[in-house]
Design an enzyme around this catalytic site. Sequence first.
Site, short mmCIF file in Angstrom:
data_model
loop_
_atom_site.label_atom_id
_atom_site.label_comp_id
_atom_site.label_asym_id
_atom_site.label_seq_id
_atom_site.Cartn_x
_atom_site.Cartn_y
_atom_site.Cartn_z
N GLY A 104 -4.99 6.20 2.59
CA GLY A 104 -4.49 7.58 2.43
C GLY A 104 -3.44 7.92 3.47
O GLY A 104 -3.46 7.43 4.59
N ARG B 221 -4.09 1.14 -1.77
CA ARG B 221 -5.48 0.89 -1.38
C ARG B 221 -5.98 -0.50 -1.77
O ARG B 221 -7.18 -0.74 -1.78
CB ARG B 221 -6.39 1.95 -2.03
CG ARG B 221 -6.25 3.34 -1.42
CD ARG B 221 -7.45 4.19 -1.73
NE ARG B 221 -7.29 5.54 -1.21
CZ ARG B 221 -7.56 5.90 0.04
NH1 ARG B 221 -7.99 5.02 0.89
NH2 ARG B 221 -7.39 7.15 0.43
N ASP C 91 -11.72 0.65 6.58
CA ASP C 91 -11.70 -0.42 5.58
C ASP C 91 -10.47 -1.33 5.77
O ASP C 91 -10.59 -2.56 5.73
CB ASP C 91 -11.66 0.16 4.16
CG ASP C 91 -13.03 0.71 3.75
OD1 ASP C 91 -14.05 0.23 4.27
OD2 ASP C 91 -13.08 1.64 2.91
N LYS D 190 -5.53 4.63 11.80
CA LYS D 190 -5.04 5.76 11.02
C LYS D 190 -6.14 6.37 10.17
O LYS D 190 -6.94 5.63 9.62
CB LYS D 190 -3.91 5.25 10.09
CG LYS D 190 -3.46 6.22 9.07
CD LYS D 190 -3.54 5.69 7.63
CE LYS D 190 -4.97 5.56 7.10
NZ LYS D 190 -5.07 5.31 5.66
N THR D 191 -6.26 7.62 10.06
CA THR D 191 -6.96 8.36 9.01
C THR D 191 -7.16 9.80 9.45
O THR D 191 -7.59 10.06 10.58
CB THR D 191 -8.33 7.76 8.58
OG1 THR D 191 -8.90 8.65 7.60
CG2 THR D 191 -9.35 7.58 9.68
N ASP E 293 -9.36 11.56 8.44
CA ASP E 293 -10.81 11.82 8.44
C ASP E 293 -11.41 11.79 9.85
O ASP E 293 -12.50 12.31 10.08
CB ASP E 293 -11.54 10.79 7.57
CG ASP E 293 -11.14 10.87 6.11
OD1 ASP E 293 -10.29 11.72 5.79
OD2 ASP E 293 -11.67 10.10 5.30
P1 FBP Z 1 -8.12 6.93 4.40
O1 FBP Z 1 -9.54 6.72 4.80
O2 FBP Z 1 -7.51 5.81 3.70
O3 FBP Z 1 -7.29 7.39 5.57
O4 FBP Z 1 -8.06 8.14 3.36
C1 FBP Z 1 -8.73 9.31 3.61
C2 FBP Z 1 -8.60 10.32 2.50
O5 FBP Z 1 -7.56 11.21 2.75
C3 FBP Z 1 -9.94 11.04 2.31
O6 FBP Z 1 -10.00 12.16 3.15
C4 FBP Z 1 -9.95 11.33 0.84
O7 FBP Z 1 -11.26 11.39 0.33
C5 FBP Z 1 -9.24 10.16 0.25
O8 FBP Z 1 -8.35 9.70 1.23
C6 FBP Z 1 -8.46 10.51 -0.99
O9 FBP Z 1 -7.95 9.33 -1.53
P2 FBP Z 1 -6.72 9.25 -2.52
O10 FBP Z 1 -5.48 9.42 -1.68
O11 FBP Z 1 -6.80 7.87 -3.04
O12 FBP Z 1 -6.85 10.32 -3.55
#
Ligand code: FBP
Length: 552
Positions: free
Chosen positions: A81, A145, A176, A202-203, A205
């Site tokens: 993400g 992803r 991941d 990175k994230t 979250d």
């Molecule tokens: P990462 O763990 O890859 O940083 O992504 C986090 C996130 O933003 C979450 O908060 C959310 O649930 C998810 O990605 C949404 O995924 P997508 O971008 O595939 O809709």
Amino acid sequence: MEISVLQKLRYGYRPKLPASLSLDTGDIGVEYGAPTESVSDHEALRELFKNTYGKPLVTFTRGGNAGIGQKLRVGVILSGGQAPGGHNVIAGLFDGLKKGNGESRLYGFLGGPSGLIDNKTVEITADMVDEYRNTGGFDMIGSGRTKIESPEQFAASLETAKKLELSAVVIIGGDDSNTNAALLAEYFLAHGSSIKVIGCPKTIDGDLKNEFIESSFGFDTAVKTYSELIGNIERDANSAKKYWHFIKLMGRSASHIALECALQTQPNICLISEEVEAKKLSLKQIVDSLCDSIARRAAGGENFGVVLIPEGLVEFIPEMKTLIEELNDIMAANDGEFAKVEKESYQEIISWLARKLSGSSESLFLSLPAEIARQLLADRDPHGNVQVSRIETEKLLIGMVEKELAERKQAKTYKGKFSALGHFFGYEGRCAFPSNFDADYCYSLGFSAFVLIASGLTGYLSSVRNLSAPAEQWIAGGAPLTMMMNMEHRHGSQKPVIRKALVELEGAPFKSFTQNRDAWALKTSYLFPGAIQYFGPPEIADITTKTLKLEH
Ligand code: FBP
């Protein structure tokens, strides 16, 4: 290309670096700590990571470094993400490489890890970097992803890296993606290749966190963006005095985002998934407690309020967790069959599933609003996660609260008015212009990744610590990826993974929240943080999160 005034001004922002990285590159020395151990499962991980397990911690200091001036060819991947600051990691890496040796080159893998597997690259030039400095988004090279999983994908990744004659691959990603970085580093060495693999944390979250990674990048900007929006809604709620706003906030599993936003905006209620799990609260108990708070405010004439809901909540409610796990297994084991029924009417899917679910999961599934049940059946992501951002938990809770309050009204135990609006703040925060903190932090992480590579290290996560101090005092270096790993049950077998950092119920941020939440629930105590300040005095422009301050 036309650009906004802010974008033009942000191009001119010079990210701050820790003192050790501001030195002439020839003066950056490397200090090695003691060998490290994984979080747990030492034997299993030592066996799986024969070449990379247990490396020492690394800190950069004033000194010297024989490899720093070598000509390097590096490939970089943005994975998962979007998170504000990704472009600055690339800028820091690029500037470091060029400072070390003007002939070094940087390649971007397009569209995430699949770019490495399929050899889809672009050379990152100075002009390209200049176009993206201090901007949000991952659009410079795109993200994806794809999980590097099968033997063929590992072999193809090595082949691409060899074809490009790379010295190293840098993976900018979450838990991941960095698990993948650790596996790739091991694979390259095990197959006789000296190509290094370095990760960057990175994230938005905030759940890639430990003693050496105080925060993942993007969290700071995302929570500030959401807190601005929540503050605006609070002011609207307090002006109109007629709505309860139920706001779901991104953060797939951990509730760090919701907790930080609560500390910044002081809403009436903020649910914390980790607490729900620890107390084994059922959906009904959560709804009852929401109704109790709403009724208490109504008794004081306040028929409005703000509730924050972490995105991952449903997976932490014990009975919902069981249901989701059963659905995951059924969907994985009956791939073909499920795809067949998927095409049929919703009723047919339900009766097909009902035959496969356990008794309690079946009745829970049948009691859910059709839309929510449908969302629980959406495709899993490549790492096998339910896509919680697509589950409208805010609507589920509003519906259940409405029903419960109507019953209380009939029983004459509640006299208020309840009108609710649902919101979801997620994608709004992932590509914002990085705050000064994220701009500086990301640039430092990228620069530090360059020093790790030049020092001949592999299987490390770029680490910049002491983040609640001014940037000059930050401590740059690297932490071995294996020290963050444990074995977890994934898709029917034990897999090595980086342990996710959930909200600690004994930690200072959660404690600070629990000390105040009863007061905020009853009395309107909203805080309005306003927009991120990119320019101005450091006490407002360089401010960090409350989580970081409380934790350090
Ligand atoms: P990462 O763990 O890859 O940083 O992504 C986090 C996130 O933003 C979450 O908060 C959310 O649930 C998810 O990605 C949404 O995924 P997508 O971008 O595939 O809709």
